[in-house]
Design an enzyme around this catalytic site. Structure first.
Site, mmCIF file in Angstrom:
data_model
loop_
_atom_site.group_PDB
_atom_site.id
_atom_site.type_symbol
_atom_site.label_atom_id
_atom_site.label_comp_id
_atom_site.label_asym_id
_atom_site.label_seq_id
_atom_site.Cartn_x
_atom_site.Cartn_y
_atom_site.Cartn_z
ATOM 1 N N ASP A 407 0.860 -1.190 0.000
ATOM 2 C CA ASP A 407 0.000 0.000 0.000
ATOM 3 C C ASP A 407 0.895 1.239 0.000
ATOM 4 O O ASP A 407 2.110 1.146 0.205
ATOM 5 C CB ASP A 407 -0.884 -0.053 1.258
ATOM 6 C CG ASP A 407 -1.923 1.045 1.278
ATOM 7 O OD1 ASP A 407 -2.288 1.529 0.193
ATOM 8 O OD2 ASP A 407 -2.362 1.417 2.380
ATOM 9 N N GLU A 410 2.479 4.812 -4.170
ATOM 10 C CA GLU A 410 2.433 5.749 -5.321
ATOM 11 C C GLU A 410 3.764 6.473 -5.504
ATOM 12 O O GLU A 410 4.103 6.745 -6.658
ATOM 13 C CB GLU A 410 1.284 6.752 -5.123
ATOM 14 C CG GLU A 410 -0.091 6.126 -5.180
ATOM 15 C CD GLU A 410 -0.412 5.275 -3.935
ATOM 16 O OE1 GLU A 410 0.118 5.593 -2.855
ATOM 17 O OE2 GLU A 410 -1.166 4.302 -4.073
ATOM 18 N N ASP A 484 -9.160 3.511 -1.877
ATOM 19 C CA ASP A 484 -10.078 3.947 -0.823
ATOM 20 C C ASP A 484 -11.415 4.454 -1.368
ATOM 21 O O ASP A 484 -11.684 5.652 -1.402
ATOM 22 C CB ASP A 484 -9.408 5.020 0.033
ATOM 23 C CG ASP A 484 -8.209 4.451 0.761
ATOM 24 O OD1 ASP A 484 -8.084 3.204 0.826
ATOM 25 O OD2 ASP A 484 -7.394 5.241 1.263
HETATM 26 C C1 GLC Z 1 -4.733 3.281 2.944
HETATM 27 C C2 GLC Z 1 -5.215 2.047 2.194
HETATM 28 C C3 GLC Z 1 -6.206 1.304 3.019
HETATM 29 C C4 GLC Z 1 -5.576 0.955 4.371
HETATM 30 C C5 GLC Z 1 -5.082 2.206 5.067
HETATM 31 C C6 GLC Z 1 -4.308 1.894 6.333
HETATM 32 O O1 GLC Z 1 -5.764 4.184 3.094
HETATM 33 O O2 GLC Z 1 -5.730 2.377 0.944
HETATM 34 O O3 GLC Z 1 -6.648 0.157 2.370
HETATM 35 O O4 GLC Z 1 -6.499 0.302 5.168
HETATM 36 O O5 GLC Z 1 -4.214 2.927 4.210
HETATM 37 O O6 GLC Z 1 -3.211 1.101 6.085
#
Ligand code: GLC
Length: 786
Positions: A407, A410, A484
């Site tokens: 995650d 980017e 998200d």
């Molecule tokens: C980001 C991710 C989400 C995750 C959060 C905490 O917002 O897109 O899926 O739960 O970070 O790690």
């Protein structure tokens, strides 16, 4: 703040008109052939043309120097030795293969690509290609009235992107994804055009921020990038599936994931303690709701330090992971790129000491604020960093972990620009480039590092990787979830064209957070969304901290029963899905498809955003508004059978369909078949029986297959798989079924049941030429066991 009021459209706010001053490439000065490369020197730049196959051509324009053939890390293919017929005339040069003709007019230099039948694919418009005075390379193409555009990776809005302007710049967007939200987490600068039923594609391989403008003009479109070369590939088609084959020949295909990864995943930001995870698993088992994966979000870590466990919250992760695996549940932890600045933390120490972090040109490390606070970021453009980071995953594999969730790659940074300082200089294996140039491939390279590291550590077992960010080629390493989203009906609706366009963009293994990530979900929405999730290639329920819980039982028994039914249905359909995963691996053709992919000549399919196909013969038409039990479904030519009732509907028409909350409308094309396995608690338990559901039509033939393999090793890549190829031929009251087997693997299941639907008229069935002696009749169905 003021921007959030009508002040945003105050007359004084009018943006300056974009500086469009531009210099095109001018006329041709010299042309030279060098083996399979064709070099043109023009007034204002140079162009190289290379054929990769008969049906794939690459065109590179560099305004300053000889074009570089290096390409981005998206590319996996070197050019074949293609036979090209060159014909030079006074005003024109033509380069011809069996499938393509590239015609170059000399004055000014303009490129036209047609197919072997002379049908125009892409023609540069009057403006041609060149350099804007603001520094962007740009190419203008004619847009036909009949053109429809698909792909572009992960974009909000409807399926057909005609009329849109889209930017490729990997961005962490937590604020709601709206139809007007442009850049999201993935950059896939590629699209597929359908014109009068025929398809072709373009991949613009430029890692800078790029923009595709299909909006500003009705008869011209353009693509441009902030720097670098105009470097693009044209794929000849002629069918949408051919374009997928061609694009994934260049950028690679998805390996077949481990079987467990296509089961149901349960996630939450976060399941915060070992106790909570154990209780969650127990509830799934007690309620007999199938489950293959539990995700651990950032709370599992010690102070959000990657490659660590918080030992207060998770005192014995190894035991937890082992205990869960025994009941068929795998644990997938999140791993973000940010490494906490902490001189006593070994990962940080190693990164600094071995010079593996992103740095400014002056040599100082770049720091940005993410979950752990001030953090350094591995420079994944460096092979040594990728290997180091990959090897670090031993920490997880030693604990029995086989899947990772990447995650914030980017990369996301908590600042105004949402990302790293663009001045940061990536090492790029000795060819230093700024973050401005390489931003869009940061996630792809993190994915490569993670996948390859996991693969090495797992010693022959398939790893699973989920990623938020990526660039073309990300399908080689990871599944993609769409970030998200929110628990809005509109986001359920939007997830369909998103997943379909990701599939068209070479990323078959994709899905949204089922139930919605942010905002409070509710029983009805979760039930309807789970119905869809059961048929999207990636199936994970995930929700955010501070919002309503979203486990299948969160909204009472009525909804729980429906949600359970559809998670179970997913497991029934797994053999069909797995066969489609194998097809996507072999051909690049996606698992979930827009109807236009199967019916490109049917105008009703061109922007059909609220229904999708699973493979070539199943249509899913979900209900995606509250308190709704009816919807219009479009069924293309042929007859279609309602999966639940066996009612037959005539195709080429719209139908009003009734579907109460318990029902997801599913239609199977008459004359075809689908394969079902057993409902199981997890993929860990093997299938014993396969049921072929054959939807009888009085006349016609159909060929399909059931693919299987061990589900966990890479041996399928050397022929150790199983494929049963089944041909059916319906002739009024007789059905002939022939089956042949391929591959060296033998699956656990051996019993096959064939259930013929709408079989009132069927009197005789032959299997491999032998008449079936005993058949059971059940209303309008025939049951045959082999
Ligand atoms: C980001 C991710 C989400 C995750 C959060 C905490 O917002 O897109 O899926 O739960 O970070 O790690």
């Amino acid at each position: 703040m003021l921007q959030d009021t009508s002040f945003a459209i105050h007359p004084g706010q009018k943006k300056m008109i974009e500086n469009t001053s531009y210099q095109d490439i001018g006329s041709l000065h010299s042309f030279k052939q060098d083996h399979n490369q064709f070099h043109s020197i023009c007034e204002n730049g140079q162009v190289t043309i290379v054929f990769y196959r008969q049906d794939i051509v690459r065109i590179i324009m560099n305004p300053f120097e000889k074009p570089s053939l290096k390409g981005s890390p998206a590319i996996v293919k070197a050019p074949d030795d293609v036979n090209v017929l060159v014909k030079e005339e006074e005003a024109e040069i033509s380069l011809k293969t069996d499938d393509l003709v590239v015609s170059i007019s000399k004055n000014p230099f303009r490129v036209v690509v047609s197919d072997q039948e002379g049908t125009l694919l892409v023609r540069e418009s009057l403006k041609g290609m060149g350099l804007k005075h603001t520094g962007e390379v740009i190419c203008y193409k004619e847009m036909d009235e009949a053109d429809h555009f698909y792909g572009f990776g992960e974009k909000s809005g409807f399926l057909d992107k005609r009329g849109e302007k889209m930017t490729m710049w990997n961005t962490d967007v937590y604020a709601p994804h709206n139809p007007e939200t442009d850049s999201l987490y993935q950059s896939i600068p590629y699209f597929l055009t359908v014109r009068n039923g025929k398809a072709h594609g373009i991949f613009f391989d430029n890692t800078y921020k790029s923009t595709f403008d299909l909006r500003s003009s009705t008869n011209e479109y353009s693509f441009q990038a902030e720097g670098g070369q105009m470097d693009y590939y044209v794929f000849a088609g002629p069918t949408p599936k051919d374009v997928l084959r061609q694009y994934t020949e260049i950028t690679g295909r998805m390996p077949i994931p481990p079987k467990w990864a296509i089961g149901y995943h349960q996630s939450r930001y976060s399941y915060e303690t070992e106790q909570e995870v154990r209780e969650l698993a127990k509830t799934f088992l007690e309620k007999e709701i199938p489950l293959d994966v539990i995700h651990l979000d950032i709370h599992y870590m010690n102070g959000y330090r990657v490659f660590s466990f918080d030992r207060d919250r998770f005192p014995s992760p190894e035991k937890l992971i082992k205990d869960l695996k025994e009941v068929g549940i795998r644990v997938v932890p999140i791993v973000d790129p940010g490494v906490k600045e902490d001189s006593e933390y070994s990962i940080y120490q190693e990164g600094v000491n071995k010079d593996l972090f992103c740095k400014y040109i002056e040599g100082n490390i770049y720091f940005g604020d993410v979950w752990p606070g001030n953090s350094a970021f591995p420079d994944f453009t460096k092979t040594s960093t990728r290997e180091w980071w990959g090897d670090k995953h031993l920490f997880y594999t030693d604990l029995g972990i086989e899947g990772i969730w990447n995650d914030m790659n980017e990369p996301s940074v908590f600042n105004e620009t949402k990302t790293m300082d663009l001045k940061v200089m990536h090492d790029n294996d000795g060819d230093p480039r700024t973050h401005r140039e390489l931003h869009n491939i940061y996630g792809l390279l993190m994915g490569q590092s993670t996948y390859e590291g996991m693969k090495k550590n797992l010693k022959g077992k398939r790893p699973f990787l989920l990623t938020r960010a990526g660039y073309s080629g990300v399908q080689r390493y990871a599944a993609v979830w769409t970030g998200d989203n929110r628990s809005f009906w509109e986001h359920l609706q939007m997830s369909l064209p998103m997943v379909m366009n990701l599939g068209v963009s070479g990323i078959p293994f994709a899905g949204p957070d089922v139930g919605g990530f942010a905002h409070d979900s509710n029983g009805e929405l979760l039930a309807r969304w789970t119905q869809v999730g059961a048929f999207t290639p990636y199936f994970r329920n995930h929700s955010a901290i501070g919002f309503a819980r979203q486990e299948p039982w969160s909204y009472g028994e009525k909804y729980e029963a429906i949600i359970k039914k559809y998670i179970q249905l997913r497991y029934k359909w797994l053999p069909q899905l797995y066969t489609l995963f194998a097809e996507a691996h072999e051909t690049g053709v996606p698992i979930v498809r827009p109807l236009m992919m199967e019916y490109p000549n049917d105008k009703n399919t061109s922007n059909l955003s609220d229904q999708f196909m699973l493979g070539s013969n199943v249509i899913i038409a979900p209900i995606m508004t509250p308190s709704t039990t009816n919807r219009v479904v479009y069924l293309p030519e042929g007859n279609w059978v309602n999966y639940w009732t066996d009612d037959v509907f005539e195709g080429g028409k719209h139908h009003m369909i009734y579907a109460d909350l318990d029902t997801l409308p599913i239609f199977i094309k008459q004359g075809t078949a689908v394969v079902h396995g057993d409902v199981r608690q997890s993929t860990e338990y093997s299938n014993e029986k396969m049921t072929i559901h054959l939807y009888n039509s009085s006349y016609g033939t159909f060929e399909f297959s059931i693919y299987d393999d061990d589900g966990s090793s890479f041996e399928y890549q050397t022929g150790h798989f199983f494929r049963k190829i089944i041909k059916t031929e319906c002739q009024k009251n007789t059905i002939h079924i022939t089956m042949v087997e391929e591959g060296s693997y033998r699956p656990n299941w051996d019993l096959i049941e064939i259930e013929v639907h709408n079989a009132e008229d069927i009197q005789t069935v032959f299997v491999n030429g032998k008449m079936v002696e005993s058949m059971k009749r059940n209303d309008n169905r025939l049951l045959i066991s082999i």
